[in-house]
Design a protein around this motif. Sequence first.
Motif, PDB file in Angstrom:
ATOM      1  N   ASP A  27       0.841  -1.201   0.000  1.00 47.67           N
ATOM      2  CA  ASP A  27       0.000   0.000   0.000  1.00 47.67           C
ATOM      3  C   ASP A  27       0.879   1.256   0.000  1.00 47.67           C
ATOM      4  O   ASP A  27       1.913   1.286   0.667  1.00 47.67           O
ATOM      5  N   GLY A  28       0.428   2.254  -0.752  1.00 44.09           N
ATOM      6  CA  GLY A  28       1.158   3.538  -0.777  1.00 44.09           C
ATOM      7  C   GLY A  28       2.408   3.439  -1.623  1.00 44.09           C
ATOM      8  O   GLY A  28       3.429   4.058  -1.310  1.00 44.09           O
ATOM      9  N   ASN A  72      -6.211  14.574   1.343  1.00 44.96           N
ATOM     10  CA  ASN A  72      -5.431  15.175   0.257  1.00 44.96           C
ATOM     11  C   ASN A  72      -6.124  16.479  -0.158  1.00 44.96           C
ATOM     12  O   ASN A  72      -7.110  16.459  -0.899  1.00 44.96           O
ATOM     13  N   TRP A 120      -0.593  14.251   5.971  1.00 45.78           N
ATOM     14  CA  TRP A 120      -0.973  13.366   4.849  1.00 45.78           C
ATOM     15  C   TRP A 120       0.277  12.647   4.362  1.00 45.78           C
ATOM     16  O   TRP A 120       1.145  13.256   3.741  1.00 45.78           O
ATOM     17  N   ALA A 175       0.102   9.921   2.411  1.00 47.91           N
ATOM     18  CA  ALA A 175      -0.236   9.361   1.096  1.00 47.91           C
ATOM     19  C   ALA A 175       0.007   7.865   1.021  1.00 47.91           C
ATOM     20  O   ALA A 175       0.161   7.310  -0.069  1.00 47.91           O
ATOM     21  N   ALA A 176       0.077   7.213   2.170  1.00 46.84           N
ATOM     22  CA  ALA A 176      -0.010   5.744   2.242  1.00 46.84           C
ATOM     23  C   ALA A 176      -1.031   5.489   3.335  1.00 46.84           C
ATOM     24  O   ALA A 176      -0.829   5.906   4.482  1.00 46.84           O
ATOM     25  N   MET A 177      -2.145   4.857   2.978  1.00 48.34           N
ATOM     26  CA  MET A 177      -3.225   4.686   3.951  1.00 48.34           C
ATOM     27  C   MET A 177      -2.721   4.015   5.226  1.00 48.34           C
ATOM     28  O   MET A 177      -3.122   4.366   6.332  1.00 48.34           O
ATOM     29  N   PHE A 222      -9.231  10.497   9.242  1.00 46.16           N
ATOM     30  CA  PHE A 222      -8.694  10.273   7.898  1.00 46.16           C
ATOM     31  C   PHE A 222      -9.863  10.291   6.924  1.00 46.16           C
ATOM     32  O   PHE A 222     -10.902   9.682   7.189  1.00 46.16           O
ATOM     33  N   TYR A 269     -10.750   9.852   2.680  1.00 42.23           N
ATOM     34  CA  TYR A 269     -10.648   9.869   1.221  1.00 42.23           C
ATOM     35  C   TYR A 269     -12.082   9.868   0.750  1.00 42.23           C
ATOM     36  O   TYR A 269     -12.658   8.833   0.454  1.00 42.23           O
ATOM     37  N   LYS A 300     -12.111   6.207  -4.152  1.00 46.74           N
ATOM     38  CA  LYS A 300     -10.699   5.956  -4.510  1.00 46.74           C
ATOM     39  C   LYS A 300     -10.195   4.648  -3.877  1.00 46.74           C
ATOM     40  O   LYS A 300      -9.493   3.861  -4.505  1.00 46.74           O
ATOM     41  N   LEU A 301     -10.535   4.423  -2.611  1.00 44.71           N
ATOM     42  CA  LEU A 301      -9.928   3.293  -1.905  1.00 44.71           C
ATOM     43  C   LEU A 301     -10.749   2.017  -2.094  1.00 44.71           C
ATOM     44  O   LEU A 301     -11.956   2.063  -2.315  1.00 44.71           O
ATOM     45  N   ARG A 302     -10.060   0.895  -1.989  1.00 45.86           N
ATOM     46  CA  ARG A 302     -10.689  -0.400  -2.248  1.00 45.86           C
ATOM     47  C   ARG A 302     -11.373  -0.930  -0.992  1.00 45.86           C
ATOM     48  O   ARG A 302     -10.765  -0.969   0.087  1.00 45.86           O
ATOM     49  N   GLU A 355      -8.634  -2.458   1.563  1.00 43.51           N
ATOM     50  CA  GLU A 355      -8.202  -1.290   2.337  1.00 43.51           C
ATOM     51  C   GLU A 355      -9.268  -0.882   3.366  1.00 43.51           C
ATOM     52  O   GLU A 355      -8.994  -0.879   4.572  1.00 43.51           O
TER      53      GLU A 355
HETATM   54  O1  F6P Z   1      -4.071   2.713  -2.299  1.00 40.43           O
HETATM   55  C1  F6P Z   1      -4.249   3.986  -2.553  1.00 40.43           C
HETATM   56  C2  F6P Z   1      -3.372   4.968  -1.813  1.00 40.43           C
HETATM   57  O2  F6P Z   1      -2.021   4.858  -2.130  1.00 40.43           O
HETATM   58  C3  F6P Z   1      -3.558   4.997  -0.284  1.00 40.43           C
HETATM   59  O3  F6P Z   1      -2.626   4.203   0.374  1.00 40.43           O
HETATM   60  C4  F6P Z   1      -3.407   6.469   0.052  1.00 40.43           C
HETATM   61  O4  F6P Z   1      -4.142   6.835   1.192  1.00 40.43           O
HETATM   62  C5  F6P Z   1      -3.911   7.146  -1.183  1.00 40.43           C
HETATM   63  O5  F6P Z   1      -3.855   6.219  -2.254  1.00 40.43           O
HETATM   64  C6  F6P Z   1      -3.109   8.366  -1.556  1.00 40.43           C
HETATM   65  O6  F6P Z   1      -3.780   9.014  -2.542  1.00 40.43           O
HETATM   66  P1  F6P Z   1      -3.246  10.384  -3.219  1.00 40.43           P
HETATM   67  O7  F6P Z   1      -2.119   9.972  -4.096  1.00 40.43           O
HETATM   68  O8  F6P Z   1      -4.427  10.880  -3.960  1.00 40.43           O
HETATM   69  O9  F6P Z   1      -2.818  11.279  -2.110  1.00 40.43           O
END
Ligand code: F6P
Length: 343
Positions: free
Chosen positions: A119-120, A215, A249, A251-253, A267, A269, A281-283, A287
């Motif tokens: 992830d991320g 984000n 942020w 950017a990795a959940m 948190f 999204y 966006k997220l699965r 996730e």
């Molecule tokens: O799996 C998707 C992911 O990488 C998450 O881990 C993370 O929260 C999100 O996308 C980050 O999204 P963005 O690139 O839009 O900030």
Amino acid sequence: MSHASHITLSRYLIEKQREKQLIPADLRLLIEVVARSCVHIAVTIGKGALGGALGEAGSENIQGEAQKKLDVISNEILLDANEWGGHLAAMASEEMPLPRLIPHRYPQGEYLLLFDPLDGSSNIDVNASIGTIFSVLKCPDGVDMSSEAAAEQAFLQPGTAQVAAGYAIYGPTTLLALTVGDGVALFTLDRESGAFVLTQEKLTIPAETSEFAVNMSNQRHWEAPVQRYVAELLQGREGVRGRDFNMRWVAAMVADVHRILIRGGVFMYPQDARTREKGGKLRLMYEANPMAWLIEQAGGAASTGRARILDLAPAKLHQRVPVILGAKHEVERLVSYHAKPDE
Ligand code: F6P
């Protein structure tokens, strides 16, 4: 307990099996194999450029996203480690279009394993935290498991049906967070022995927080309730909330959820105009569900804004959903804003 114990993951699981009869032996084995795979992934990541595992794989996953070499390697590590133990009926991965059946030469088990192997992954090349997320379900009786396409049906269960969920975070330290429905336990990888050692139990998220994760570059695409909520946070002390809020942020959940489990926060999204068609966006299965269960087990809440994530009935394996999770009062506030979108 916040200091290192002498309780390894194996001992923790054996006690859960023997004393509390919370988990059967096969589930214990499954979790141990997943944890061992995470150690393998951590070692591979740790080699960085020296291991030749950085950079693009030159392929795309089912979501149409470019795969990194480490996405592919991590997926293979989890598949290879879990196919022969006799504990699984099938596996599903964010990186594969269809579930992977257990080859006939191995015994078939009663569990289903789902994972996001890495992830991320946009954080790989900048040496920031990344992780592995996993979720375990029981394979329902009577489902047709004769083909990979038919097996998808077995996985379509709500998050409330999960029997184990967790993540490994590969940061300065490699940690494993786990729930089997008895709170959230945190294990630290002892790099010398290769064992995960229990370092924190019964993680609890404070109901109130002054930190949020989203984000912000997507702001103009959000729906009105999230616009309102974040605008109020940004007004800080001068606004309706009467206090300042901080933003983070990664950017990795995995890393953002981990921070919330450790020191609280919310948190998001959320649904937005660009992802609405896809659902979010997220699965859901790889996730949202495992993270939602961990968060609820730590006293927090997880919602799409309109429904509890764990109650969602999945329509397909790779379904996406909006995700709002963390401190209970903040999630409840966001849900109340979604209920009155015109306010
Ligand atoms: O799996 C998707 C992911 O990488 C998450 O881990 C993370 O929260 C999100 O996308 C980050 O999204 P963005 O690139 O839009 O900030």
